[in-house]
Design a protein around this motif. Structure first.
Motif, short mmCIF file in Angstrom:
data_model
loop_
_atom_site.label_atom_id
_atom_site.label_comp_id
_atom_site.label_asym_id
_atom_site.label_seq_id
_atom_site.Cartn_x
_atom_site.Cartn_y
_atom_site.Cartn_z
N ARG A 52 0.61 -1.77 -0.20
CA ARG A 52 -0.02 0.02 -0.36
C ARG A 52 1.02 1.02 0.00
O ARG A 52 0.66 2.15 -0.98
CB ARG A 52 -1.14 0.16 0.83
CG ARG A 52 -1.91 -0.85 1.40
CD ARG A 52 -3.29 -0.94 2.22
NE ARG A 52 -2.77 -0.69 3.28
CZ ARG A 52 -3.26 -2.26 4.02
NH1 ARG A 52 -2.95 -3.16 3.80
NH2 ARG A 52 -2.49 -2.19 5.32
N ALA A 53 1.50 1.09 0.53
CA ALA A 53 2.97 2.45 1.09
C ALA A 53 3.50 2.49 -0.84
O ALA A 53 3.55 3.61 -1.20
CB ALA A 53 4.59 2.06 2.36
N ILE A 54 3.92 1.92 -1.71
CA ILE A 54 4.36 1.67 -2.53
C ILE A 54 3.29 2.85 -3.17
O ILE A 54 4.10 3.28 -4.22
CB ILE A 54 5.26 0.66 -3.09
CG1 ILE A 54 6.18 0.55 -2.26
CG2 ILE A 54 5.17 0.11 -4.38
CD1 ILE A 54 6.82 -1.41 -2.02
N LEU A 55 2.14 1.60 -3.41
CA LEU A 55 1.04 1.99 -4.61
C LEU A 55 0.98 3.71 -4.37
O LEU A 55 0.68 4.54 -5.03
CB LEU A 55 -0.10 1.17 -4.01
CG LEU A 55 0.12 -0.21 -4.73
CD1 LEU A 55 -1.15 -1.03 -4.21
CD2 LEU A 55 0.51 -0.13 -6.56
N ARG A 56 1.16 4.17 -2.81
CA ARG A 56 0.38 5.59 -2.56
C ARG A 56 1.20 6.34 -3.13
O ARG A 56 1.30 7.28 -3.69
CB ARG A 56 0.53 5.63 -1.04
CG ARG A 56 -0.04 6.92 -0.43
CD ARG A 56 -1.38 7.56 -0.37
NE ARG A 56 -2.28 7.93 -1.38
CZ ARG A 56 -2.89 7.12 -2.36
NH1 ARG A 56 -3.34 6.33 -1.56
NH2 ARG A 56 -3.25 7.39 -3.57
N LEU A 57 2.89 5.64 -3.10
CA LEU A 57 4.13 6.71 -2.96
C LEU A 57 3.11 7.38 -4.70
O LEU A 57 4.02 8.03 -5.47
CB LEU A 57 5.41 6.47 -3.00
CG LEU A 57 6.44 7.50 -3.48
CD1 LEU A 57 6.77 8.51 -2.95
CD2 LEU A 57 7.64 6.15 -3.07
N VAL A 58 3.79 6.45 -6.33
CA VAL A 58 4.08 5.69 -7.12
C VAL A 58 2.99 6.80 -7.97
O VAL A 58 2.60 7.64 -8.29
CB VAL A 58 4.56 4.66 -7.83
CG1 VAL A 58 4.51 4.55 -9.04
CG2 VAL A 58 5.98 4.25 -7.07
N CYS A 59 2.12 5.80 -7.17
CA CYS A 59 0.14 6.92 -7.77
C CYS A 59 0.42 8.24 -7.48
O CYS A 59 -0.53 9.20 -8.57
CB CYS A 59 -0.72 5.81 -7.33
SG CYS A 59 -1.04 4.24 -7.90
N GLU A 109 7.40 17.09 -2.40
CA GLU A 109 6.51 17.80 -0.89
C GLU A 109 5.65 16.23 -1.19
O GLU A 109 5.37 15.99 -0.32
CB GLU A 109 5.87 18.66 -1.65
CG GLU A 109 5.98 20.27 -1.49
CD GLU A 109 4.97 21.86 -1.61
OE1 GLU A 109 3.91 20.85 -2.49
OE2 GLU A 109 5.17 22.55 -1.70
N VAL A 110 5.65 16.02 -2.54
CA VAL A 110 5.00 14.16 -2.20
C VAL A 110 5.65 13.62 -1.57
O VAL A 110 5.64 12.81 -0.75
CB VAL A 110 4.56 14.44 -4.02
CG1 VAL A 110 4.03 12.74 -3.84
CG2 VAL A 110 3.87 15.20 -4.35
N GLN A 159 3.98 10.58 6.54
CA GLN A 159 3.09 9.77 6.07
C GLN A 159 3.41 7.73 7.14
O GLN A 159 2.52 7.21 7.22
CB GLN A 159 2.42 9.55 5.25
CG GLN A 159 0.65 8.37 5.59
CD GLN A 159 -0.02 8.73 3.82
OE1 GLN A 159 0.37 8.87 3.08
NE2 GLN A 159 -1.32 7.82 3.98
N TYR A 160 4.64 7.73 6.76
CA TYR A 160 5.13 5.88 7.11
C TYR A 160 5.95 6.03 8.08
O TYR A 160 6.57 5.01 7.82
CB TYR A 160 5.02 5.61 5.99
CG TYR A 160 4.02 5.21 4.59
CD1 TYR A 160 2.77 3.91 4.56
CD2 TYR A 160 3.99 5.92 3.58
CE1 TYR A 160 1.67 3.89 4.40
CE2 TYR A 160 2.30 5.73 2.66
CZ TYR A 160 1.17 4.83 3.55
OH TYR A 160 0.62 4.39 2.72
N ALA A 161 6.20 7.36 8.76
CA ALA A 161 7.71 7.49 9.40
C ALA A 161 7.05 6.10 10.39
O ALA A 161 6.08 5.91 10.95
CB ALA A 161 7.73 8.79 10.21
N GLY A 162 8.43 5.14 10.95
CA GLY A 162 8.02 4.60 11.38
C GLY A 162 7.93 2.96 11.27
O GLY A 162 8.38 2.28 11.93
N GLU A 163 7.51 3.67 9.95
CA GLU A 163 7.21 1.98 9.74
C GLU A 163 8.42 0.65 9.25
O GLU A 163 8.29 -0.49 9.21
CB GLU A 163 5.95 1.92 7.95
CG GLU A 163 5.06 2.57 8.29
CD GLU A 163 4.25 1.00 8.83
OE1 GLU A 163 4.38 0.39 8.16
OE2 GLU A 163 3.03 1.28 9.66
#
Length: 164
Positions: free
Chosen positions: A115-122, A142-143, A150-154
């Motif tokens: 989900r994190a990869i998808l969010r970033l690339v999309c 900024e993106v 959003q994913y800090a600590g993951e």
């Protein structure tokens, strides 16, 4: 390479930013996920250098059909193909194809990574599509910063077997 450079247009700073988008897209499509702890330790001992003649590493994969045209054909054909993918009418098609490829390559590792990869690339792909590739460094950063926040600590949830 950016679409403009492929077409032979004069190089601009926008071309550098667009090229980074393609690197980002391909990075996650080129791997099946992170190495297991023992394979990562083995890679570290070897200095992360693959001995010649070993073939493809088990976590490296071929590119899917959706981006294979980026590496063959004339520059003109590659630019037309990339332009189509970034166009408003095909942006969602690219994202759908990317989604299925990322799930196939990364979901076995973790749904949250997928989900994190998808969010970033999309988010990045859509920004370039909406702005007709005229994305500034600040906008791209900024993106990326929003995504990192959003994913800090993951990163603590995944294998990293080194002590130092």
């Amino acid at each position: 390479m950016s679409i403009g450079v492929l077409k032979g247009d004069p190089h601009t700073h926008f071309d550098d930013i667009e090229s980074f988008l393609y690197v980002l897209v391909l990075f996650f499509l080129s791997y099946k996920g992170p190495l297991e702890a023992d394979k990562l330790m083995e890679a570290r001992v070897q200095g992360f250098i693959q001995p010649v003649g070993m073939g493809r590493l088990p976590h490296v994969t071929t590119w899917p059909a959706m981006v294979e045209p980026w590496r063959s054909g004339t520059f003109a054909k590659i630019s037309i193909y990339k332009s189509g993918l970034l166009s408003a009418e095909h942006c969602d098609d690219f994202i759908d194809a990317y989604l299925s490829n990322i799930r196939a390559r990364w979901e076995h590792v973790s749904q949250s990574i997928s989900r994190a990869i998808l969010r970033l690339v999309c988010d990045c792909w859509m920004m370039f599509s909406r702005q007709r590739r005229q994305v500034t460094h600040r906008q791209f950063i900024e993106v990326l910063e929003t995504w990192l926040t959003q994913y800090a600590g993951e990163e603590g949830n995944y294998v990293y077997p080194f002590d130092d």
